[in-house]
Design an enzyme around this catalytic site. Sequence first.
Site: not given
Ligand code: GLU
Length: 414
Positions: A103
């Site tokens: 993240k």
């Molecule tokens: N931000 C989204 C999540 O929390 C998608 C992450 C992604 O597609 O890598 O799952």
Amino acid sequence: MQTALESALLQLDSAARHLGLDDGLHQMLATPRRSLEVAVPLRRDDGTLQVLKGYRVQHNLSRGPAKGGVRFHPDTDLDEVRALAMWMTWKCALIGIPYGGAKGGVAVDPRLLSRNELERVTRRYASEIMPIIGPEKDIPAPDVGTDEQTMAWMMDTYSTHAGYTVTGVVTGKPVSIGGSLGRGGATSRGVMYACFSALKEAGVDHRGVRVAVQGFGKVGGLAAQYLHDAGCCVVAVSDVGGGIYNPRGLDPAALLKHLRAGADTVVGYPGTDEISNAELLELDVDVLVPAALDGVIHDGNAAAIKARFIVEGANGPTTPDGDAILEDRGIVVVPDVFANAGGVAVSYFEWVQDLQAYFWSEDEVNDRLKILMERAYDEISTLAAAEGLSLRIAAQVIGVGRVADAHRTRGLYP
Ligand code: GLU
């Protein structure tokens, strides 16, 4: 109230206990593999310089490259990003896609920046984390406060440095530059499939169920629309400005149009009563979809929640203290690592299409997503029933178990 990191670590403790993990492996899984903190200097339009804090955390790399969104939010900090990265690890393992979890984030309120400022922040952040990202290393995507334009700027910045176009470095891009059809609505569509799987297991027909959605943004807005289109009655939605309620049901598509036409909040939409975000959570509905931020359902309000089903569109909306109260009260919580996994699932499809330079139809994307979500629900509910676990713990046990397995199989170097 428990923070996101406290929540994530407590959930890991429960899964580790259930799996009988030894302390060393438990500790490895509790510790992020890499945490990068960067300065993001921003030249404001008025000429002044402001230095923002940016982060990218790769929690785990055992099953493949790291994967996860980038968040632009004023409250973002390293601990929150660590929790969110850990949840991505379990999410990817749970739905069976070959990634570890990551993240990123910048502590900034994107609503207070001009478009040019936003572009400069994004490009500088992308260039600061460039040493650790790449299609085989770590693949960012949109999250709270970022969107497909953010991904286009990140992809362009990375590609310009590389000297050639690298579409697979981010997902959630516009379709015109290697994005996937169906990615925009994927998290919301996944929320709908998750909701319907849980209702079906409980023998509840989804048509006519009363739904409240907290967070009428990228995830909640389309989730409300898909649920409405499938026959549910969406009675309340909210955003940062507050919430709206109509016991006879709202028309989410019309509301989305109203927002696209320039309204900055759902509040004030004709034919609705204004309610607060806190009141929305406690409405007398069948299904509650928290699709905004973490920690909104906790020991202070879990006893007042009336919904029979909670489908977590957001990451970490329920703290472990809140969870315990909901479980005692027999409320079914469809956990985040499964319920909002549609986004990263279609991110995976996008990455696969980019690497093959061969693109699928929207129906193909949506069909594969449905199959993947239904299979994951079957696995979670089968384990939950067999071992007397909540869906949350069952989902964590599957996700953590697969990552632990990868660690054991690979062995420790040196
Ligand atoms: N931000 C989204 C999540 O929390 C998608 C992450 C992604 O597609 O890598 O799952």
